[in-house]
Design an enzyme around this catalytic site. Structure first.
Site, PDB file in Angstrom:
ATOM      1  CG  ASP A  98     -38.603  -3.474  16.959  1.00 57.83           C
ATOM      2  OD1 ASP A  98     -38.280  -4.081  18.358  1.00 57.83           O
ATOM      3  OD2 ASP A  98     -37.547  -3.257  16.094  1.00 57.83           O
ATOM      4  CG  ASP A 200     -35.141  -1.751  21.551  1.00 57.59           C
ATOM      5  OD1 ASP A 200     -34.363  -2.724  20.221  1.00 57.59           O
ATOM      6  OD2 ASP A 200     -35.118  -1.072  22.093  1.00 57.59           O
ATOM      7  CD  GLU A 256     -31.099  -5.335  20.905  1.00 54.05           C
ATOM      8  OE1 GLU A 256     -30.698  -4.860  20.259  1.00 54.05           O
ATOM      9  OE2 GLU A 256     -31.761  -4.755  22.282  1.00 54.05           O
ATOM     10  CG  HIS A 329     -32.380  -1.885  12.477  1.00 54.06           C
ATOM     11  ND1 HIS A 329     -32.573  -3.044  13.678  1.00 54.06           N
ATOM     12  CD2 HIS A 329     -32.752  -1.554  13.846  1.00 54.06           C
ATOM     13  CE1 HIS A 329     -33.088  -2.682  15.370  1.00 54.06           C
ATOM     14  NE2 HIS A 329     -33.045  -1.615  15.399  1.00 54.06           N
ATOM     15  CG  ASP A 330     -29.292  -1.659  16.209  1.00 56.26           C
ATOM     16  OD1 ASP A 330     -29.530  -0.099  16.022  1.00 56.26           O
ATOM     17  OD2 ASP A 330     -29.309  -2.155  16.586  1.00 56.26           O
TER      18      ASP A 330
END
Length: 576
Positions: A98, A200, A256, A329-330
């Protein structure tokens, strides 16, 4: 290493603090992941996306980075990391990390220097502005937490911008020395031997230079039209690629990038543009979520999924690239609140898996999906850890909303619902995740219903076994990766059916998203319903259908699907 073409991969997202505790402190770590590499190998995934393990105050679970080139001691050491990387590479599994380069922690050395004075060389590494004409914030932008996107710093009398938490100040990509520092850091990680990055919030790095006020009726969060897909985004991404990724072999980048048109996706991912390899197709994350109230749920239709599949297939597939997913996870897990599994929970979990692995796009599995784990519901607000969740609870209750109603929203929408530790063995304390109480409670047993790894590893009817089969099916059949898609029954409110076609091969996939038997009328479809089909896979036990030809059917025989039934057929011939 003999890496598979990344377009043919299946990505597995590891949320490290919840995967496996290797040293007995209640926090998942690199040694715990290393101990479970065989599990990942047996699953069949060939690309791991590892959540942030950098040094961090952990205000936002590691997305607030204090030192990009140091591993947080809770996760282990660089030696642990190299052992894990070596073990994965020995089994031809890529590791992508990440990468958070829209913002840092306010404890990062750069920000500490930046806030020390207006003439500090690091001042321009971040976005500072004088107070507005009324003496308040420079503009009306709101952060993703719903608060002002600006925080006042008394030391220099200016505000700094943060699209996320106030302890996560945004980096100023307009400043060339900042970009050079980032490129240097990225090359350092690539030199360690990793295989790429998940980028990200990457389409937020270019802000409108004037930072104008947003209309008050703009969508949440206020101001996003001025920092998503900004004026210099493609220039910045191309430079990032040319300065880093282009100089290494086998590197994969996954961006993302929320709120994008298909034209933007092509700009981001067309190979000849040299920006990113693929983006996350985020549309499906929005089903069941009220766009005007991020903590509220809403009714949704299966046709929303159909529209999303078609939009990405028609706009991007075969040219650019994208990963498809249903939770991370979000986001809360889909089961059982979004896709209400009812009395057919395992069938629903397998249906979701079938959908994910047979539509166009690179499938991304979030840890625990392969077990059919439910979205965890904690009985008390004290069990939740997410800062956004706790902030919403505090403000909503203070504004007069009932605690019961607020908790109902949190149970369905909190990110913590997908962050409970992986249950490795339900017979052990803490479900085998750790020997001590973990950082966030394990999923209560009454919600797990025995869906632990040890229960599913050798059970041929388990959700885990089904995922393994789907991954192998995808690996052996390029039609699922490269084939076109034609949607059938486009207005059916319960069933999704589509044909995948590649060269001379055609497959039919049928999915019943309802918790009841549903009838099918093929008469309006331009398809020959007398053609023979060979069953390749399904989510009900073999020979459970009342017919003497379980594996061979005419389409005319398939007039009804059972609750959450999923079927994949090879079609001998078909007219569309």
């Amino acid at each position: 290493m003999a890496f598979r073409n990344w377009r043919e991969s299946v990505i597995y997202q590891l949320y490290p603090q919840s995967f496996k505790d290797g040293n007995g402190d209640g926090w998942g770590d690199l040694q715990g992941i290393l101990d479970q590499v065989d599990y990942l190998i047996e699953l069949g995934t060939d690309m791991i996306w590892l959540g942030p393990i950098y040094d961090s105050p952990l205000v936002d679970n590691g997305y607030d980075i204090r030192d990009y080139q140091r591993i947080h001691p809770r996760y282990g050491t660089m030696d642990d990391f190299q052992q894990l990387l070596k073990r994965l590479h020995e089994n031809d599994i890529r590791l992508i990390m990440d990468l958070v380069i829209n913002h840092t922690s306010d404890e990062h050395t750069w920000f500490q220097e930046s806030r020390s004075s207006k003439d500090n060389p690091y001042r321009e590494y971040y976005i500072w502005r004088s107070p507005g004409t009324d003496g308040g914030e420079p503009n009306n932008w709101r952060s993703f937490l719903g608060e002002s996107a600006w925080t006042y710093d008394e030391q220099t009398g200016e505000y700094y911008l943060h699209l996320f938490d106030r302890k996560q100040p945004d980096l100023n990509w307009e400043h060339p020395p900042l970009r050079e520092e980032l490129y240097k850091m990225i090359r350092w990680w690539l030199d360690q031997g990793i295989d790429g990055f998940r980028l990200d919030a990457i389409n937020m790095i270019s802000k409108h230079p004037d930072l104008p006020d947003a209309p008050e009726d703009a969508a949440h969060p206020l101001g996003q039209q001025f920092y998503k897909n900004g004026p210099r985004i493609h220039e910045f991404l191309h430079e990032l690629h040319e300065q880093t990724f282009a100089h290494y072999d086998h590197i994969v980048t996954l961006g993302e990038a929320p709120s994008v048109t298909m034209e933007e996706v092509l700009k981001y991912t067309l190979p000849e543009r040299g920006e990113m390899d693929m983006v996350l197709a985020m549309d499906m994350m929005r089903i069941g979520k009220d766009p005007k109230h991020p903590w509220r749920s809403r009714d949704w239709s299966i046709n929303e999924l159909k529209e999303s599949v078609l939009k990405w297939h028609e706009g991007v597939h075969g040219r650019g690239a994208y990963a498809v997913y249903l939770s991370t996870h979000d986001h809360p897990r889909m089961l059982p609140d979004i896709i209400g599994a009812g009395d057919h929970y395992d069938q629903a979990a397998k249906l979701v898996a079938t959908f994910l692995h047979t539509i166009p796009g690179i499938p991304l599995i979030y840890q625990g999906e392969e077990l059919g784990l439910p979205n965890t519901i904690y009985s008390s607000i004290d069990d939740y850890r997410d800062a956004g969740t706790l902030g919403y609870y505090e403000h909503a209750v203070a504004d007069g909303e009932s605690e019961t109603e607020v908790l109902e929203h949190i149970h369905k929408r909190s990110r913590d619902g997908a962050r409970a530790p992986i249950p490795w063995n339900c017979a052990l304390p803490q479900a085998g995740f750790s020997e001590v109480e973990p950082w966030i409670p394990v999923t209560p047993e009454e919600q797990l219903h025995g869906r632990c790894v040890n229960d599913q590893m050798t059970h041929p009817d388990s959700v885990l076994y089904y995922y393994r089969q789907l991954i192998q099916l995808r690996r052996m059949n390029p039609i699922v990766i490269y084939g076109s898609l034609t949607m059938l029954l486009p207005q059916h409110e319960q069933i999704m059916a589509y044909v995948r076609e590649w060269e001379e091969e055609r497959w039919l996939v049928m999915l019943n998203f309802a918790d009841e038997d549903v009838s099918i009328d093929w008469s309006a479809e331009q398809i020959d319903d007398t053609q023979q089909m060979i069953k390749l896979h399904g989510n009900y036990p073999k020979f459970s259908r009342p017919t003497n030809r379980e594996d061979e059917h005419d389409l005319s025989e398939l007039k009804e699907l059972r609750p959450y039934e999923a079927l994949i057929y090879r079609m001998q011939s078909v007219s569309l």
